[in-house]
Design a protein around this motif. Structure first.
Motif, PDB file in Angstrom:
ATOM      1  N   UNK A  25     -22.970 -10.518 -25.331  1.00  0.00           N
ATOM      2  CA  UNK A  25     -21.821 -11.418 -25.461  1.00  0.00           C
ATOM      3  C   UNK A  25     -21.360 -11.963 -24.192  1.00  0.00           C
ATOM      4  N   UNK A  26     -21.726 -11.095 -23.131  1.00  0.00           N
ATOM      5  CA  UNK A  26     -21.313 -11.800 -21.622  1.00  0.00           C
ATOM      6  C   UNK A  26     -22.152 -13.256 -21.413  1.00  0.00           C
ATOM      7  N   UNK A  27     -23.421 -13.218 -21.936  1.00  0.00           N
ATOM      8  CA  UNK A  27     -24.370 -14.284 -21.819  1.00  0.00           C
ATOM      9  C   UNK A  27     -23.736 -15.600 -22.813  1.00  0.00           C
ATOM     10  N   UNK A  28     -23.130 -15.109 -23.896  1.00  0.00           N
ATOM     11  CA  UNK A  28     -22.705 -16.083 -24.982  1.00  0.00           C
ATOM     12  C   UNK A  28     -21.379 -16.907 -24.322  1.00  0.00           C
ATOM     13  N   UNK A  29     -20.556 -15.998 -23.586  1.00  0.00           N
ATOM     14  CA  UNK A  29     -19.203 -16.774 -23.044  1.00  0.00           C
ATOM     15  C   UNK A  29     -19.812 -17.743 -21.904  1.00  0.00           C
ATOM     16  N   UNK A  30     -20.860 -17.232 -21.180  1.00  0.00           N
ATOM     17  CA  UNK A  30     -21.287 -18.294 -20.263  1.00  0.00           C
ATOM     18  C   UNK A  30     -21.994 -19.514 -20.708  1.00  0.00           C
ATOM     19  N   UNK A  31     -22.725 -19.295 -21.964  1.00  0.00           N
ATOM     20  CA  UNK A  31     -23.562 -20.412 -22.550  1.00  0.00           C
ATOM     21  C   UNK A  31     -22.364 -21.209 -23.300  1.00  0.00           C
ATOM     22  N   UNK A  32     -21.438 -20.628 -23.783  1.00  0.00           N
ATOM     23  CA  UNK A  32     -20.466 -21.510 -24.616  1.00  0.00           C
ATOM     24  C   UNK A  32     -19.793 -22.545 -23.993  1.00  0.00           C
ATOM     25  N   UNK A  33     -19.342 -22.158 -22.646  1.00  0.00           N
ATOM     26  CA  UNK A  33     -18.667 -23.218 -21.743  1.00  0.00           C
ATOM     27  C   UNK A  33     -19.530 -24.277 -21.344  1.00  0.00           C
ATOM     28  N   UNK A  34     -20.784 -24.096 -21.363  1.00  0.00           N
ATOM     29  CA  UNK A  34     -21.740 -24.961 -20.747  1.00  0.00           C
ATOM     30  C   UNK A  34     -22.092 -25.722 -22.067  1.00  0.00           C
ATOM     31  N   UNK A  35     -22.304 -25.173 -23.199  1.00  0.00           N
ATOM     32  CA  UNK A  35     -22.627 -25.606 -24.463  1.00  0.00           C
ATOM     33  C   UNK A  35     -21.771 -26.798 -25.158  1.00  0.00           C
ATOM     34  N   UNK A  36     -20.452 -26.601 -24.618  1.00  0.00           N
ATOM     35  CA  UNK A  36     -19.177 -27.518 -25.313  1.00  0.00           C
ATOM     36  C   UNK A  36     -19.795 -28.979 -25.433  1.00  0.00           C
ATOM     37  N   UNK A  37     -20.444 -29.260 -24.330  1.00  0.00           N
ATOM     38  CA  UNK A  37     -20.784 -30.785 -24.139  1.00  0.00           C
ATOM     39  C   UNK A  37     -21.901 -31.159 -24.912  1.00  0.00           C
ATOM     40  N   UNK A  38     -22.545 -30.143 -25.539  1.00  0.00           N
ATOM     41  CA  UNK A  38     -23.776 -30.412 -26.476  1.00  0.00           C
ATOM     42  C   UNK A  38     -23.459 -29.997 -27.866  1.00  0.00           C
ATOM     43  N   UNK A  39     -22.257 -29.873 -28.065  1.00  0.00           N
ATOM     44  CA  UNK A  39     -21.760 -29.488 -29.457  1.00  0.00           C
ATOM     45  C   UNK A  39     -22.405 -28.221 -30.064  1.00  0.00           C
ATOM     46  N   UNK A  40     -22.392 -27.041 -29.246  1.00  0.00           N
ATOM     47  CA  UNK A  40     -23.066 -25.849 -29.466  1.00  0.00           C
ATOM     48  C   UNK A  40     -22.063 -24.681 -29.913  1.00  0.00           C
ATOM     49  N   UNK A  41     -20.647 -25.045 -30.069  1.00  0.00           N
ATOM     50  CA  UNK A  41     -19.825 -24.001 -30.447  1.00  0.00           C
ATOM     51  C   UNK A  41     -20.055 -23.284 -31.707  1.00  0.00           C
ATOM     52  N   UNK A  42     -20.366 -23.810 -32.668  1.00  0.00           N
ATOM     53  CA  UNK A  42     -20.686 -23.180 -33.939  1.00  0.00           C
ATOM     54  C   UNK A  42     -21.904 -22.324 -33.918  1.00  0.00           C
ATOM     55  N   UNK A  43     -22.643 -22.724 -33.021  1.00  0.00           N
ATOM     56  CA  UNK A  43     -24.207 -22.282 -32.978  1.00  0.00           C
ATOM     57  C   UNK A  43     -23.815 -20.730 -32.234  1.00  0.00           C
ATOM     58  N   UNK A  44     -22.891 -20.778 -31.138  1.00  0.00           N
ATOM     59  CA  UNK A  44     -22.573 -19.534 -30.259  1.00  0.00           C
ATOM     60  C   UNK A  44     -21.733 -18.552 -31.229  1.00  0.00           C
TER      61      UNK A  44
END
Length: 729
Positions: A692-711
């Motif tokens: 979950x900690x890594x998801x929080x870090x990834x989600x912020x970077x992934x917004x620009x790639x449209x990965x919100x639904x994925x995380x």
């Protein structure tokens, strides 16, 4: 493949049948041998004569020429017979062996003394009587002939003319072996002979008439002929008989006609009509002696010694010039001189009756070789085969002419085999053109024009019927299409227009990147790469096509937004794309009545399933592991999960594409990829808090790639797993 092979077999079979029919027709034409085929054949022999003329042997035969200079000095022709008598005597004095006259003396000499005594006016009786007592010119000439070996010439005419000579002809001895040669020989209804006084003094009598071919060229000279119902030898043959002291001319014949004519040990091959093919040498002035120079003693001593001497004319006004293969105006007497030389040196050409059989057989063999092997060859090999047959035919004919003095016609075998070759090439061209048309028609809507043209030019690259090869397969589907369809329930034509507007750019994106459209299924598109033509970069081209499709879709949505009038804009279109690479079977599938060029196999099923998972994972593109490995150096690839494929035990890793090479080199992607890998590792190790900690870090970077639904999906999974573990404990 079965249908194509049947079509090829039909075309090749038709080509062979047409080739055989043409060959039979050409063989029948050659047996008939009309004027055109004969003329072509004779012209080819003329070319041989020009390229390889006979070497002249001027020491064997000489010509005493009644030329223009002699006519100027002695007056118009005919000259007094006393001049001819002096000419005979001079030739004997200079060592001439046999003398042949290529001129006629059918009428008494009008300048003879007895003629003058009767015709001249104003003569006194004494002078008139004195003239009557003088020997006549014809008698003087006859006496000169009697003291020498002389052969007088005779002339044959196709149409009888003039009063016949009362005395019977002096018959040369004729011996025959085989059927009566009269059935085959050239026939002259009328024979113009010399005065009986002169004929009786001569040792021989020969016909000097020459009949040109239908094109006016002299190629063959009769050495024996029938004239006035009697077999008569030619002037040159009679000179050879007198020279050898032979009592008769021997004629050999068979069912095909005359084979040869000979005197003593000299045998001359002839055609079926008793004509000799003359191997011409270039005109040789060295064999000519001017008549005036002979009479006035101006020729070198011994210039006629041991030679057979012909007396004739080269003067144009006396109309004895002939057209030959190597010269447009050769004196007729030269023909007899060349024939004498050829006969004495064994250099006459021959064309026996069996040569026609050789030519027919050669044409048949060459044509059958082409008919049998041409359909199995490509254009280059077929051209090489055709060229080889032509070279072999020409070489054989040339060898026979130059080394064997045998005339073998190369034109008919060449023309026959060429026409058969042309029929086969045309049939093959029609077959190839038809195949290319079918290929263009079949693939024009599914491949780029460049690929279609490559396939049309190289149809062997299309393995019809199914082959196994590695392909990259794409599935694309419109999300929420049922909802969109509801909007058009009263306007089905509008829905059709929308689908066409969608598929047109998507199809273009696929085709322009070397893809093959497999089929359209409602709102879905299926395509594949690396078939029917090889594409070594099929994984990259497929991924590039996927991004191009998303970009085209964005443009279409912008167009639809700008076209909307009102407060309710149309919902944007969204698609999911699944890509997978693996060993598939590609080819024509269906029945013999209807089939499609398509692909089947487990990688196809997985590609379809990956497309369906795009909505579940909230991404636009999902690719299989093998595709990801092939493109990870050129595209920003992110692993999103591993799952078990239906029917298989092993897990399949799946990935999404975040961008092209520029994105793959960005720090944002590199950081995201590292953190995402750590998140998946923690998730698969059931370390939920770390995941979950890594998801929080990834989600912020992934917004620009449209990965919100994925995380968000992984957060829901982890919470569900935590709740499940808590309830079970």
């Amino acid at each position: 493949m079965i249908a194509l092979l049947r079509r090829k077999t039909r075309y090749f079979g038709a080509g062979r049948i047409l080739g055989l029919l043409l060959l039979v027709s050409l063989l029948a034409l050659r047996v008939w041998d009309p004027g055109l085929t004969e003329t072509i054949r004779l012209k080819s022999f003329d070319i041989y004569q020009l390229m390889y003329p006979r070497v002249a042997r001027q020491e064997l035969a000489a010509v005493v020429d009644i030329d223009e200079r002699s006519l100027q000095a002695l007056g118009q022709w005919p000259w007094p017979r006393t001049v001819m008598a002096e000419m005979v005597s001079k030739i004997v004095e200079h060592g001439g062996t046999v003398i042949g006259f290529d001129v006629l003396f059918p009428e008494p000499d009008r300048s003879s003394p007895e003629v003058a005594a009767e015709t001249f006016q104003g003569l006194d009786p004494t002078t008139r009587e004195t003239l009557r007592q003088l020997p006549g010119n014809d008698a003087v000439f006859a006496e000169a002939i009697r003291r020498s070996k002389v052969v007088l010439g005779q002339s044959g005419y196709r149409v009888a003319g003039g009063a016949p000579i009362a005395h019977p002809p002096i018959q040369t001895g004729i011996a025959t072996i085989g059927p009566d040669p009269r059935l085959y020989l050239v026939d002259f209804p009328h024979l113009l002979r010399n005065l009986p006084l002169l004929d009786g003094a001569a040792d021989g009598h020969g016909i000097f008439s020459i009949i040109p071919e239908r094109d006016g060229v002299v190629r063959r000279v009769p050495v024996v002929a029938v004239a006035d119902g009697t077999i008569v030898p030619s002037l040159s043959l009679e000179m050879l008989r007198v020279l050898t002291g032979s009592s008769a001319v021997l004629i050999k014949s068979d069912a095909s006609g005359v084979r040869s004519v000979g005197v003593d040990a000299i045998e001359i091959p002839t055609d079926g009509k008793g004509r000799v093919w003359v191997h011409f040498s270039p005109p040789n002035l060295g064999r000519y002696v001017s008549a005036i120079d002979l009479l006035q003693g101006r020729i070198p001593a011994g210039s006629l010694a041991g030679k057979m001497v012909l007396i004739g004319t080269s003067a144009a006004g006396l109309l004895d010039l002939k057209v030959t293969p190597i010269h447009p105006a050769l004196p007729g007497v030269e023909l007899h001189a060349q024939l004498l030389e050829s006969a004495l040196t064994g250099a006459t050409l021959s064309r026996p009756s069996y040569t026609a059989v050789i030519e027919l057989a050669l044409a048949t063999i060459l044509s059958l070789i082409l008919i049998v092997f041409a359909p199995r060859m490509n254009a280059g090999t077929l051209f090489l085969l055709g060229g080889t047959t032509a070279v072999v035919t020409l070489s054989l004919s040339w060898y026979c002419f130059t080394f064997v003095d045998l005339l073998i016609d190369c034109t008919f075998p060449l023309i026959a085999s060429f026409l058969v070759y042309a029929i086969l090439v045309c049939t093959n061209y029609m077959s190839v053109s038809a195949d290319r048309f079918r290929i263009r028609s079949a693939f024009n809507q599914y491949l780029s024009p460049d690929l279609v043209e490559q396939l049309a030019q190289s149809p062997e690259k299309l393995a019809l019927g199914g082959e196994q090869r590695e392909l990259t397969v794409l599935f694309s589907d419109v999300r929420g299409f049922t909802t969109i369809s509801e909007l058009y329930k009263d306007d089905p034509q509008g829905l059709t227009t929308l689908i066409n507007r969608l598929f047109t750019p998507l199809t273009k994106d696929i085709i322009e990147r070397r893809g093959t459209i497999d089929k359209y299924m409602g709102d879905a598109v299926m395509a594949f790469w690396n078939a029917p033509l090889d594409d070594p970069c099929h994984e990259m081209n497929a991924c590039e096509a996927a991004f191009a499709m998303l970009e085209s879709l964005d443009e279409l949505n912008e167009q639809r937004q700008s076209e909307t009038v009102g407060i309710h804009p149309p919902p944007p279109l969204r698609i999911g794309i699944g890509l997978n690479t693996g060993q598939c079977v590609v080819g024509n599938f269906g029945s013999e009545l209807h089939f499609n060029y398509s692909v089947i196999g487990d990688p196809v099923n997985l590609a379809s399933r990956l497309e369906g998972l795009t909505k579940h994972y909230g991404v636009s593109i999902i690719i299989g592991e093998k595709t990801a490995q092939a493109v990870q150096s050129q595209f920003a690839v992110l692993e999103i999960d591993h799952l078990q494929v239906r029917g298989k035990w092993e897990l399949e890793r799946i990935f999404t594409l975040l961008g092209r090479a520029e994105v793959a080199g960005s720090s944002a992607y590199l950081t995201l990829n590292e953190r995402n890998s750590a998140m998946l590792a923690a998730y698969r190790a059931a370390e939920w808090s770390q995941a979950l900690e890594m998801i929080l870090l990834c989600k912020e970077l992934g917004k620009s790639f449209g990965l919100d639904d994925y995380y968000d999906l992984y957060v829901q999974r982890i919470r569900h797993l935590i709740d499940t573990q808590a309830s079970s404990s």
